[in-house]
Scaffold this motif. Structure first.
Motif, PDB file in Angstrom:
ATOM      1  N   ARG A  72       0.855  -1.184   0.000  1.00 16.52           N
ATOM      2  CA  ARG A  72       0.000   0.000   0.000  1.00 16.52           C
ATOM      3  C   ARG A  72       0.890   1.233   0.000  1.00 16.52           C
ATOM      4  O   ARG A  72       1.887   1.291   0.701  1.00 16.52           O
ATOM      5  CB  ARG A  72      -0.856  -0.043   1.266  1.00 16.52           C
ATOM      6  CG  ARG A  72      -1.773   1.095   1.488  1.00 16.52           C
ATOM      7  CD  ARG A  72      -2.718   0.721   2.594  1.00 16.52           C
ATOM      8  NE  ARG A  72      -1.978   0.424   3.831  1.00 16.52           N
ATOM      9  CZ  ARG A  72      -1.675   1.341   4.738  1.00 16.52           C
ATOM     10  NH1 ARG A  72      -2.013   2.587   4.546  1.00 16.52           N
ATOM     11  NH2 ARG A  72      -1.036   1.011   5.841  1.00 16.52           N
ATOM     12  N   ARG A  74       2.126   4.851   0.749  1.00 17.71           N
ATOM     13  CA  ARG A  74       1.974   5.857   1.801  1.00 17.71           C
ATOM     14  C   ARG A  74       2.767   7.076   1.384  1.00 17.71           C
ATOM     15  O   ARG A  74       3.856   6.949   0.829  1.00 17.71           O
ATOM     16  CB  ARG A  74       2.542   5.358   3.138  1.00 17.71           C
ATOM     17  CG  ARG A  74       1.622   4.520   3.949  1.00 17.71           C
ATOM     18  CD  ARG A  74       1.790   3.076   3.630  1.00 17.71           C
ATOM     19  NE  ARG A  74       3.042   2.561   4.191  1.00 17.71           N
ATOM     20  CZ  ARG A  74       3.458   1.342   4.000  1.00 17.71           C
ATOM     21  NH1 ARG A  74       2.766   0.524   3.251  1.00 17.71           N
ATOM     22  NH2 ARG A  74       4.574   0.929   4.527  1.00 17.71           N
ATOM     23  N   GLU A  86       7.130   8.808   4.967  1.00 15.45           N
ATOM     24  CA  GLU A  86       6.178   7.746   4.662  1.00 15.45           C
ATOM     25  C   GLU A  86       6.542   7.065   3.347  1.00 15.45           C
ATOM     26  O   GLU A  86       6.474   5.842   3.225  1.00 15.45           O
ATOM     27  CB  GLU A  86       4.768   8.339   4.574  1.00 15.45           C
ATOM     28  CG  GLU A  86       4.213   8.771   5.909  1.00 15.45           C
ATOM     29  CD  GLU A  86       3.969   7.568   6.802  1.00 15.45           C
ATOM     30  OE1 GLU A  86       3.270   6.654   6.364  1.00 15.45           O
ATOM     31  OE2 GLU A  86       4.507   7.543   7.917  1.00 15.45           O
ATOM     32  N   ARG A  89       9.323   4.697   3.869  1.00 17.36           N
ATOM     33  CA  ARG A  89       8.871   3.465   4.518  1.00 17.36           C
ATOM     34  C   ARG A  89       8.181   2.553   3.514  1.00 17.36           C
ATOM     35  O   ARG A  89       8.412   1.332   3.506  1.00 17.36           O
ATOM     36  CB  ARG A  89       7.908   3.790   5.658  1.00 17.36           C
ATOM     37  CG  ARG A  89       8.595   4.263   6.920  1.00 17.36           C
ATOM     38  CD  ARG A  89       7.676   5.141   7.750  1.00 17.36           C
ATOM     39  NE  ARG A  89       6.413   4.490   8.063  1.00 17.36           N
ATOM     40  CZ  ARG A  89       6.240   3.610   9.039  1.00 17.36           C
ATOM     41  NH1 ARG A  89       7.262   3.280   9.778  1.00 17.36           N
ATOM     42  NH2 ARG A  89       5.072   3.077   9.273  1.00 17.36           N
ATOM     43  N   ARG A  92      10.774   1.040   1.280  1.00 19.11           N
ATOM     44  CA  ARG A  92      11.520   0.010   2.013  1.00 19.11           C
ATOM     45  C   ARG A  92      10.705  -1.264   2.128  1.00 19.11           C
ATOM     46  O   ARG A  92      11.218  -2.365   1.938  1.00 19.11           O
ATOM     47  CB  ARG A  92      11.884   0.522   3.401  1.00 19.11           C
ATOM     48  CG  ARG A  92      13.051   1.445   3.419  1.00 19.11           C
ATOM     49  CD  ARG A  92      13.738   1.379   4.758  1.00 19.11           C
ATOM     50  NE  ARG A  92      12.858   1.702   5.858  1.00 19.11           N
ATOM     51  CZ  ARG A  92      12.741   2.909   6.381  1.00 19.11           C
ATOM     52  NH1 ARG A  92      13.442   3.899   5.886  1.00 19.11           N
ATOM     53  NH2 ARG A  92      11.942   3.119   7.383  1.00 19.11           N
ATOM     54  N   THR A  93       9.414  -1.112   2.417  1.00 18.04           N
ATOM     55  CA  THR A  93       8.563  -2.304   2.521  1.00 18.04           C
ATOM     56  C   THR A  93       8.571  -3.094   1.229  1.00 18.04           C
ATOM     57  O   THR A  93       8.782  -4.313   1.214  1.00 18.04           O
ATOM     58  CB  THR A  93       7.121  -1.881   2.835  1.00 18.04           C
ATOM     59  OG1 THR A  93       7.141  -0.905   3.849  1.00 18.04           O
ATOM     60  CG2 THR A  93       6.300  -3.055   3.250  1.00 18.04           C
ATOM     61  N   VAL A  95      10.651  -2.945  -1.363  1.00 18.77           N
ATOM     62  CA  VAL A  95      11.956  -3.462  -1.782  1.00 18.77           C
ATOM     63  C   VAL A  95      12.357  -4.643  -0.901  1.00 18.77           C
ATOM     64  O   VAL A  95      12.877  -5.652  -1.386  1.00 18.77           O
ATOM     65  CB  VAL A  95      13.011  -2.338  -1.734  1.00 18.77           C
ATOM     66  CG1 VAL A  95      14.396  -2.901  -1.925  1.00 18.77           C
ATOM     67  CG2 VAL A  95      12.722  -1.320  -2.805  1.00 18.77           C
ATOM     68  N   GLN A  96      12.077  -4.519   0.389  1.00 24.27           N
ATOM     69  CA  GLN A  96      12.480  -5.611   1.277  1.00 24.27           C
ATOM     70  C   GLN A  96      11.736  -6.898   0.936  1.00 24.27           C
ATOM     71  O   GLN A  96      12.337  -7.971   0.856  1.00 24.27           O
ATOM     72  CB  GLN A  96      12.212  -5.223   2.720  1.00 24.27           C
ATOM     73  CG  GLN A  96      12.822  -6.219   3.680  1.00 24.27           C
ATOM     74  CD  GLN A  96      12.545  -5.855   5.109  1.00 24.27           C
ATOM     75  OE1 GLN A  96      11.426  -5.517   5.448  1.00 24.27           O
ATOM     76  NE2 GLN A  96      13.551  -5.913   5.936  1.00 24.27           N
ATOM     77  N   GLN A  99      13.065  -8.280  -2.326  1.00 19.84           N
ATOM     78  CA  GLN A  99      14.401  -8.856  -2.108  1.00 19.84           C
ATOM     79  C   GLN A  99      14.296 -10.209  -1.435  1.00 19.84           C
ATOM     80  O   GLN A  99      15.002 -11.151  -1.776  1.00 19.84           O
ATOM     81  CB  GLN A  99      15.221  -7.932  -1.217  1.00 19.84           C
ATOM     82  CG  GLN A  99      15.932  -6.850  -1.941  1.00 19.84           C
ATOM     83  CD  GLN A  99      16.770  -6.018  -0.992  1.00 19.84           C
ATOM     84  OE1 GLN A  99      17.666  -5.359  -1.418  1.00 19.84           O
ATOM     85  NE2 GLN A  99      16.465  -6.034   0.293  1.00 19.84           N
ATOM     86  N   ARG A 207      17.897   7.671   0.260  1.00 17.93           N
ATOM     87  CA  ARG A 207      17.799   7.407   1.697  1.00 17.93           C
ATOM     88  C   ARG A 207      17.395   5.975   1.982  1.00 17.93           C
ATOM     89  O   ARG A 207      17.470   5.537   3.122  1.00 17.93           O
ATOM     90  CB  ARG A 207      16.813   8.388   2.324  1.00 17.93           C
ATOM     91  CG  ARG A 207      17.470   9.730   2.493  1.00 17.93           C
ATOM     92  CD  ARG A 207      16.503  10.790   2.842  1.00 17.93           C
ATOM     93  NE  ARG A 207      15.834  10.547   4.112  1.00 17.93           N
ATOM     94  CZ  ARG A 207      15.173  11.469   4.770  1.00 17.93           C
ATOM     95  NH1 ARG A 207      15.107  12.681   4.284  1.00 17.93           N
ATOM     96  NH2 ARG A 207      14.584  11.190   5.900  1.00 17.93           N
ATOM     97  N   CYS A 208      16.958   5.243   0.968  1.00 17.22           N
ATOM     98  CA  CYS A 208      16.718   3.808   1.137  1.00 17.22           C
ATOM     99  C   CYS A 208      17.941   3.003   0.716  1.00 17.22           C
ATOM    100  O   CYS A 208      17.827   1.795   0.467  1.00 17.22           O
ATOM    101  CB  CYS A 208      15.523   3.366   0.312  1.00 17.22           C
ATOM    102  SG  CYS A 208      13.995   4.036   0.890  1.00 17.22           S
ATOM    103  N   ASP A 209      19.084   3.622   0.584  1.00 23.82           N
ATOM    104  CA  ASP A 209      20.333   2.966   0.180  1.00 23.82           C
ATOM    105  C   ASP A 209      20.232   2.357  -1.211  1.00 23.82           C
ATOM    106  O   ASP A 209      20.899   1.365  -1.504  1.00 23.82           O
ATOM    107  CB  ASP A 209      20.743   1.862   1.169  1.00 23.82           C
ATOM    108  CG  ASP A 209      20.863   2.386   2.570  1.00 23.82           C
ATOM    109  OD1 ASP A 209      21.082   3.596   2.680  1.00 23.82           O
ATOM    110  OD2 ASP A 209      20.744   1.602   3.509  1.00 23.82           O
ATOM    111  N   LEU A 210      19.399   2.929  -2.050  1.00 26.47           N
ATOM    112  CA  LEU A 210      19.281   2.399  -3.409  1.00 26.47           C
ATOM    113  C   LEU A 210      19.876   3.409  -4.371  1.00 26.47           C
ATOM    114  O   LEU A 210      19.842   4.613  -4.128  1.00 26.47           O
ATOM    115  CB  LEU A 210      17.806   2.167  -3.769  1.00 26.47           C
ATOM    116  CG  LEU A 210      17.078   1.148  -2.905  1.00 26.47           C
ATOM    117  CD1 LEU A 210      15.593   1.265  -3.147  1.00 26.47           C
ATOM    118  CD2 LEU A 210      17.554  -0.243  -3.227  1.00 26.47           C
ATOM    119  N   ALA A 282     -11.110   3.573   4.176  1.00 25.82           N
ATOM    120  CA  ALA A 282     -10.843   2.167   3.873  1.00 25.82           C
ATOM    121  C   ALA A 282     -12.127   1.445   3.491  1.00 25.82           C
ATOM    122  O   ALA A 282     -12.150   0.641   2.553  1.00 25.82           O
ATOM    123  CB  ALA A 282     -10.193   1.496   5.089  1.00 25.82           C
TER     124      ALA A 282
END
Lengths: 445, 318
Positions: A72, A74, A86, A89, A92-93, A95-96, A99, A207-210, A282
């Motif tokens: 989702r 954000r 946001e 985050r 990161r969600t 990509v993690q 991965q 900032r996400c190290d990408l 929602a």
């Protein structure tokens, strides 16, 4: 050349490095969802080799999706970064998870986004061919000779495609390299977006190290994915109905010639439902996806939907709404979006194209009955577009909502030549000024 | 007291982790924290992953083992434990040896081998160094080849190929027994111990044992009269018969020369006559040396017959 030119060239080098390493991630930064696909590029083409007549389809056999995740979104509104924390985050969600599915670490990312108020410009440039045949340097000089329009304050070039070339009296040359001629001219399609939008996205990725290995417009890449080859060749418009904005791109002769975006999308429909029925966002989203539509029938009057207001007063707040009411809320907004799109298409001169097929794609295009409404408003037959199939893509990610992500994988596998891929001609100022200085010295001493 | 109670009521519930309040209809935000994101990316880096999953556990294991082994008591305990287990296996009745069995040796050699292999049975077969035992048995001069094995039933079996003496060699230190390869197999106190074997003597007699045996075989018709062979100058043989009669044989073709002598003996009883030396060293010119009385008789007969005496009668030595 603007500084983004250098940045784009650096991104291209990064992308080449990533392709050599074999793993690259695709990030679709949408307003309602963020999709991440991890691609593995194989050095050798797939099992369908040169022996058989059916070659690998446009180089798509070279790569394989080894990890996919959707989260989702954000912090992204109207296709632009609204809250950086946001957004980070969310990235990161996605990509993690991708991965983890791919079980490989990804460093290079190609991202696409739909916001930033894209604007199309048509450029024309003309120059003499230096050698007997046209070389890459000649194309670079022609591109450098283009008269740059006023892009406006703080705008950056996102795409700059040489759409077609004319060599002497021959027009419609797609690639003049190696052909003989004297005068080369070109038409360039320039797509500009807000510099701040790009900068913010680059900062988020950093900032996400990408490392960002490329940026693309979502309207463009969803057109690549959703339009079939004939449509791209003969002329078609792709309307990508996203969450926060609706992008449209017009293709002819396999080049994008126009892109624009309407800053209205599925989220606005949801907001209308939320406001009209007095339910949380929602719940409104759930009502829209489960029961939504744009054409009401008599049957819909009798279909009562419990809206589950969740206002804390379960005993008394047990409202029901008929599907007709829901459609009555949704339809004006969808009509508004489509009318806006129609205005943009008329502005772009879409009705001048030889073939005028329209393809609807994106998450918003899944509203039942939308094709009838769209063909009524846009005046042409409308097709629902789903992205091309690529190897390894999970079944859940084959719907229209994933056009942009899939198109970006196709773009990563087969990058189009952009302006910055041609070497600009070296300026000869240093040598001349040195000679002038020497002459000045000789004259005065 | 009331203050304490109040503090208790305030602090304890806040220490307890409550489930996160998530509004219904909205999923919990699954976003990872920055550090968990970085940690996962780090763990997906191949080199680091290998380091953590293989390098680190092995390093810890090596460290722990090293620390344990650093104490001398632990090392001693481990060695003792290993030794105990080893013994427990080796001392099993299946591996025990109870007896020794010598095959192919006569009594004297058998006694000698028993003397070499004087283990105090029962003994584990792991404690017997068969190769060394075999080497030591083979070192015995009477043994040509030996095989040592532990036979089923706990018997140490020594199979010996004993050298067979074929001649007695009179040497400066006594009488030696020689086998067909010229290897000494033992000593005897007196010649009569092995009167059945022929006697050889002289330096280098052992090296020419083949020729000596051939000569003895050739001399079979006069076996009773043969006393022995003497090696002269490590070059040729003298056959000594009873009555100090010597047959001087050449270095080359000794057997043929002896056959000629035997032929002469058969035809003319050469060796029964009063002859001291039969010299066969020159093949073209066999020479006889007579004993003094015979020589004198020969000379006197020649003189009385009026022949020209080849030489004057020689005075008999006193």
């Amino acid at each position: 050349m603007p500084p983004l030119h250098q940045a784009q060239r650096a991104m291209r080098a990064l992308r080449r490095a990533a392709l050599q390493r074999g793993v690259i991630a695709i990030l679709d930064l949408g307003s309602s969802k963020i999709a991440c696909l991890v691609l593995r590029f194989d050095a050798s083409p797939g099992a369908v080799g040169e022996e058989s007549d059916v070659g690998p389809m446009a180089g798509q056999a070279q790569f394989r999706v080894i990890g996919a995740s959707v989260t989702r979104s954000r912090g992204i509104r109207l296709g632009e970064v609204d809250s950086m924390q946001e957004t980070e985050r969310a990235i990161r969600t996605a990509v993690q998870a991708a991965q983890k599915a791919a079980n490989v670490r990804v460093d290079h990312v190609i991202a696409c986004f739909s916001g930033g108020r894209p604007e199309s410009h048509a450029l024309f440039g003309e120059a003499d061919v230096e050698g007997p045949v046209v070389t890459g340097a000649d194309i670079g000089r022609v591109l450098a000779a283009c008269d740059m329009p006023d892009l406006g304050p703080s705008r950056e070039v996102l795409h700059a495609h040489p759409v077609h070339f004319a060599l002497d009296h021959r027009t419609g040359v797609s690639d003049p390299r190696g052909q003989a001629g004297q005068r080369l001219s070109t038409d360039v399609h320039l797509l500009t977006v807000d510099a701040a939008a790009i900068e913010t996205i680059l900062l988020c990725l950093k900032r996400c190290d990408l490392e960002c290995a490329g940026l693309a417009s979502a309207a463009y890449v969803s057109g690549i994915a959703a339009l079939v080859e004939d449509e791209q060749e003969l002329g078609a418009a792709c309307i990508d109905m996203g969450g926060g904005s609706t992008g449209l791109s017009i293709f002819i002769r396999k080049h994008m010639i126009y892109a624009d975006s309407v800053r209205l999308g599925g989220d606005h429909v949801t907001a209308d439902i939320s406001m009209g029925l007095q339910v949380p966002h929602a719940t409104a989203e759930r009502l829209k996806t489960l029961h939504g539509g744009v054409v009401a029938t008599g049957m819909d009057d009798r279909e009562l939907i419990p809206i589950g207001g969740d206002s804390g007063d379960w005993e008394r707040d047990r409202r029901m709404v008929s599907r007709t009411d829901l459609i009555g809320i949704m339809r004006p907004r969808v009509e508004e979006i489509l009318e806006e799109v129609r205005a943009r298409l008329d502005f772009a001169g879409f009705d001048q194209l030889p073939s005028q097929s329209i393809v609807l794609t994106g998450g918003g295009s899944q509203i039942p009955g939308l094709d009838g409404l769209a063909s009524r408003i846009l005046g042409r037959r409308v097709r629902m577009g789903r992205p091309l199939r690529v190897q390894g893509l999970p079944q859940a990610a084959t719907g229209g909502a994933f056009s942009a992500a899939v198109g970006l994988t196709l773009l990563a596998a087969n990058p189009k030549d952009e302006w910055w891929d041609f070497e600009a001609p070296p300026e000869r100022y240093p040598a001349r000024s040195l000679r002038r200085a020497v002459r000045w010295f000789r004259d005065n001493w | 007291m009331r203050t304490l109670k109040l503090l208790w009521q305030i602090t304890i519930p806040s220490l307890r982790r409550l489930p996160e309040a998530v509004p219904s209809g909205m999923r919990r935000d699954p976003a990872p924290t920055l550090w968990s994101y970085r940690y996962q990316r780090l763990m997906l880096t191949p080199a680091y992953r290998r380091l953590v999953r293989i390098g680190l556990p092995s390093a810890v294991a090596v460290l722990m083992l090293g620390g344990w082994f650093a104490a001398p008591g632990n090392r001693a305990w481990l060695l003792a434990e290993i030794e105990a287990v080893k013994n427990a296996i080796q001392e099993r009745p299946e591996f025990m040896v109870h007896d020794i069995e010598v095959i192919g040796a006569d009594r004297a050699l058998s006694v000698a081998i028993h003397g070499i292999a004087d283990f105090d049975f029962p003994l584990s077969s792991f404690d017997i160094d068969l190769a060394a035992l075999r080497d030591r048995v083979t070192e015995l001069s009477a043994v040509r080849r030996a095989e040592v094995s532990v036979a089923p039933g706990g018997v140490l079996r020594v199979v010996v190929d004993q050298r067979k003496p074929v001649a007695v060699w009179r040497y400066s230190d006594g009488l030696r027994l020689i086998d067909a390869e010229g290897v000494m197999t033992g000593m005897i106190a007196s010649r009569s111990d092995r009167a059945d074997l022929p006697l050889i003597a002289g330096d280098g007699a052992r090296d020419a044992i083949d020729e000596a045996l051939a000569l003895f075989a050739t001399a079979e018709p006069i076996k009773d009269r043969v006393r022995g062979l003497v090696r002269m100058g490590e070059r040729r043989w003298d056959m000594v018969l009873d009555g100090d009669l010597r047959i001087l044989l050449p270095a080359e073709g000794a057997v043929q020369a002896l056959q000629r002598v035997l032929a002469l003996h058969e035809a003319q009883d050469l060796l029964d006559r009063d002859v001291a030396v039969v010299d066969m060293r020159l093949g073209q010119r066999p020479t006889l040396r007579l004993n003094q009385p015979a020589l004198n008789v020969l000379r006197n007969a020649a003189a009385s017959a009026g022949y020209a005496a080849p030489a004057a009668p020689i005075e008999e030595e006193q």
